[in-house]
Each structure stands twice: as structure tokens, then as C-alpha cells.
Design a protein around this motif. Structure first.
Motif, short mmCIF file in Angstrom:
data_model
loop_
_atom_site.label_atom_id
_atom_site.label_comp_id
_atom_site.label_asym_id
_atom_site.label_seq_id
_atom_site.Cartn_x
_atom_site.Cartn_y
_atom_site.Cartn_z
N THR A 72 13.00 54.25 30.33
CA THR A 72 13.40 53.52 31.53
C THR A 72 12.16 52.94 32.18
O THR A 72 11.16 53.64 32.38
CB THR A 72 14.12 54.45 32.54
OG1 THR A 72 15.32 54.95 31.95
CG2 THR A 72 14.47 53.70 33.82
N TYR A 125 15.49 46.82 28.29
CA TYR A 125 15.42 48.22 28.67
C TYR A 125 16.02 48.42 30.06
O TYR A 125 15.98 47.50 30.90
CB TYR A 125 13.96 48.69 28.68
CG TYR A 125 13.27 48.56 27.36
CD1 TYR A 125 13.37 49.56 26.40
CD2 TYR A 125 12.54 47.41 27.05
CE1 TYR A 125 12.74 49.43 25.17
CE2 TYR A 125 11.91 47.28 25.82
CZ TYR A 125 12.01 48.29 24.88
OH TYR A 125 11.40 48.16 23.66
N PRO A 126 16.59 49.60 30.30
CA PRO A 126 17.06 49.88 31.67
C PRO A 126 15.87 49.89 32.63
O PRO A 126 14.79 50.39 32.30
CB PRO A 126 17.70 51.26 31.54
CG PRO A 126 17.11 51.86 30.31
CD PRO A 126 16.81 50.73 29.39
N CYS A 127 16.09 49.31 33.79
CA CYS A 127 14.98 49.14 34.75
C CYS A 127 15.41 49.55 36.15
O CYS A 127 16.57 49.40 36.54
CB CYS A 127 14.54 47.68 34.81
SG CYS A 127 14.10 46.94 33.25
N ASN A 130 19.57 49.48 39.02
CA ASN A 130 19.95 49.59 37.62
C ASN A 130 20.19 48.20 37.04
O ASN A 130 21.18 47.55 37.35
CB ASN A 130 21.21 50.45 37.48
CG ASN A 130 21.59 50.68 36.03
OD1 ASN A 130 20.76 50.53 35.14
ND2 ASN A 130 22.84 51.04 35.78
N ASN A 167 14.63 58.03 25.24
CA ASN A 167 14.99 56.78 25.89
C ASN A 167 13.88 56.40 26.86
O ASN A 167 13.24 57.25 27.46
CB ASN A 167 16.30 56.93 26.68
CG ASN A 167 17.49 56.85 25.75
OD1 ASN A 167 17.41 56.30 24.66
ND2 ASN A 167 18.62 57.39 26.20
#
Length: 374
Positions: A256, A296-298, A314, A254
Motif C-alpha cells: 500500500t 497500487y492501493p494508495c 482509498n 501486498n
């Protein structure tokens, strides 16, 4: 700002929320008054052409030098909430027109103020008697239900309490002519309580306790209400880091994204640290993402060395590159005016924009007196 049959609530803009000169000049042009809390704010407002009678010095605990400055420059209306403040005013500005700041129930506010300012209802008679003994003029009552008020009924109770103080003052011989209902009005449409709901309860309470026939002028001190939605922050991505997190059951990973902006909680977004009435932001890309573009998670950070300087912990965004821009709406209140230069980072510059239609309307209003002055 608020209408009630044949009367109106005149706005006295809270300068502390955003003291940008163009904002003050525009509000002054369309007839607003100003709530000032210091000599510096009074100086600025006067320098921009506002007359002293359009200012209320609304800080209940003032420096003596600031009181003398107000006296020397014709600012008459000011608040108090203690006997000691009355003594100071009697020494420095004995011709002032005083407004008793009443402490009211602010338990439904996200940011409470009555713990610091405001006299309890039971002490008001003593304070008014002390003002009488000092030969000072008391003309009214003010209150503030707190910032981010979530229950419009708080205004009704405060107006009812203010009415009790009016009765006490009139029994003592004061001519009570001014009610200041403070601020606490939301500045953005997604707040849990709408301005229209607040206005409806205020209007009902004013009609009951201060009808137009009583001759009392009503003012308010809106800050966020006017300027929150007026400003959008443009923040530049100055650095980027990709964090790869391996999954346990396969070889893929994944991603981040960590982005670092040129503004943060020591700058324009400082309210994230201390203002529960505005505790989140929602950055979005300046460029329009493609329909099928992945997100995308940031984590979004400010520029300083402090790990507290986090803008969003988040969120999900399309992949950004260094040099891209993120926008944040509703950044007009308690932002630039309380930003710092911590770590040597400069304050964010401000660019003022007004549509031609708005400019034309203001010019017509001034030329033909279309705006009714308070």
C-alpha cells in the motif's frame, strides 16, 4: 445565464466562491453583476472597475459599519430577513433598495442554508409592514434553495412562494421589480442534477409566475456554476511511504502506497471537511501511465501534522516518486479562497491561463458590444 423567451436571468456572481481578481475582472468585462457579502468584497469589486449598480449586498445579517460603507459608495441593493435588520438599515442607509430574503424548502440540498437565513413565508407581511413604517423601500424578493440542490422542483416552489410575497408587497404599496433566485447550480458535469434540468424548471416557473409582461427583472447568484471547472490543482508529492502487509497463506506481501502532498484539507482542499456539495476528489498523475503499468492501493495525505489532513483514503494509482505531480480537476470554487496557512505551509500560488481564441472573443465582444448587458 438562463433564457426565457424575451427575458433573461442576469448573473450576479457570488464573489465568496472565488475572489481571484482576474476572474472578477473577466466576469465584469462580459457584463456580469456581483453578489457581495461584506465590505471587503464590495471594496474589491469596486476597485476592479465594477460600478455600484452591478452589486447586490446579499448578506441578510450585516455589520452596521459595512452598511455605512455601502451607502457611502453608492451600493443601493441589499437584502434583509428580520425586523432588527430593517432597524439597522434605517439608521445606516435609509435610501437603500431592499430585497426580502425568503426562507424556502432546501431539504433537497446537500448544504442547507434556510436554517441560518431567510424569513418564513408567514412572517413576510409583518416585515413588509415594518419596512413601510420605517419609510424604507422594498423592491423585491430573494431566496436560496441550498448548495448542491438535487431536485429542480425546489426552484419552482420557491418561485411560487416569492410570487406570494410580491403580491403582499404590492398590496402594501411597494413597487416590486426584482426577483433574485439565488444559487445552488452545479459546477461540474457529473453532478446528479444537470444545469439544463434546473433551467427547464426555472423557466417554466418564471413563465407561470413572472412572465416578461409583468416587468420584473430576474437575477441569480451563481458561484460554483462559473468557477468550479475553471481551475485544476497541481499538487506535488513531497514524501512517500510503502506499507508492506504480509499475507496469511504465503510469504508474499501486498503493498500500500502512502503519498504526502504539498496541499491538503487545511489548504486548497478544505471543502472535504465542511462542504457536502463537493465531498470527494479524484487525483490523477500528471504523467501518462504506460498501458501495462501496475497500480497500487494508495492513501493520499496533505502536508500538515494533523491526521485529519487526508485527501483520499482509498484509491489506486501507478507507483509515484517524490517530486511527481498529481492533478485534481474542478478546484475553482471554495478552495483557495478559504485555505489556511496552518503549520506554516504557504497558500498554493495561482497561475492564470487563457487561450488566444477566448481572449480574442472577449476583446471583440467588448469592442463591438456583442454581449447584451444585464
Amino acid at each position: 445565464m438562463l433564457s426565457l423567451k424575451n427575458t433573461s436571468v442576469c448573473p450576479f456572481y457570488a464573489v465568496k466562491s472565488n475572489n481571484s481578481p482576474p476572474i472578477i475582472k473577466m466576469l465584469g468585462t462580459v457584463g456580469a453583476g456581483f453578489d457581495c457579502a461584506s465590505q471587503g468584497e464590495i471594496e474589491q469589486v469596486l476597485s476592479l472597475g465594477v460600478t455600484p449598480n452591478k452589486i447586490i449586498y446579499a448578506h441578510p445579517c450585516k455589520q452596521e459599519s459595512h452598511i455605512r460603507y455601502a451607502q457611502a459608495h453608492g451600493v443601493q441593493i441589499m437584502t434583509f430577513d428580520s425586523e432588527e435588520e430593517l432597524v439597522k438599515i434605517s439608521r445606516c442607509h435609509d435610501s437603500a433598495k431592499l430585497v426580502l430574503r425568503l426562507g424556502v424548502d432546501d431539504s433537497k440540498a446537500l448544504l442547507r442554508l434556510s436554517g441560518k437565513f431567510g424569513a418564513k413565508l408567514g412572517s413576510c407581511q409583518h416585515l413588509l409592514q415594518r419596512a413601510q413604517n420605517l419609510d424604507l423601500e422594498v423592491i423585491g424578493v430573494s431566496f436560496h434553495v441550498g448548495c448542491g440542490c438535487t431536485d429542480s422542483k425546489a426552484y419552482r416552489q420557491a418561485i411560487s412562494d416569492a410570487h406570494c410575497v410580491f403580491n403582499i408587497g404590492e398590496e402594501l404599496g411597494f413597487k416590486m421589480t426584482l426577483l433574485d433566485i439565488g444559487g445552488g447550480f452545479p459546477g461540474q458535469n457529473d453532478f446528479k442534477l444537470t444545469f439544463e434540468e434546473i433551467a427547464a424548471d426555472i423557466n417554466k416557473a418564471l413563465e407561470e409566475f413572472f412572465p416578461p409582461s409583468c416587468g420584473v427583472s430576474v437575477i441569480a447568484e451563481p458561484g460554483r456554476y462559473y468557477v468550479t471547472s475553471a481551475v485544476t490543482l497541481a499538487a506535488n508529492v513531497i514524501a512517500k511511504k510503502v506499507i508492506m502487509e504480509e499475507l496469511t497463506n504465503c510469504r508474499t506481501a501486498n503493498r500500500t502506497m502512502m503519498y504526502y502532498l504539498n496541499d491538503g484539507v487545511y489548504g486548497s482542499i478544505s471543502f472535504l471537511l465542511h462542504d457536502p456539495a463537493q465531498s470527494t476528489v479524484s487525483p490523477y498523475p500528471h504523467r501518462k501511465p504506460k498501458p501495462d503499468e501496475p497500480v497500487y492501493p494508495c492513501v493520499i495525505w496533505g502536508p500538515t501534522c494533523d491526521s485529519v489532513d487526508v485527501v483520499v483514503k482509498n484509491t489506486f494509482l501507478p507507483e509515484l516518486q517524490v517530486g511527481d505531480w498529481l492533478l485534481i480537476d474542478n478546484m475553482g470554487a471554495y478552495t483557495h479562497c478559504i485555505s489556511t496557512t496552518f503549520n506554516g505551509f504557504r497558500k498554493t500560488p495561482i497561475y492564470y491561463v487563457m487561450s488566444r481564441d477566448t481572449m480574442h472573443w472577449i476583446q471583440l465582444s467588448c469592442t463591438h458590444s456583442l454581449i447584451k448587458p444585464c
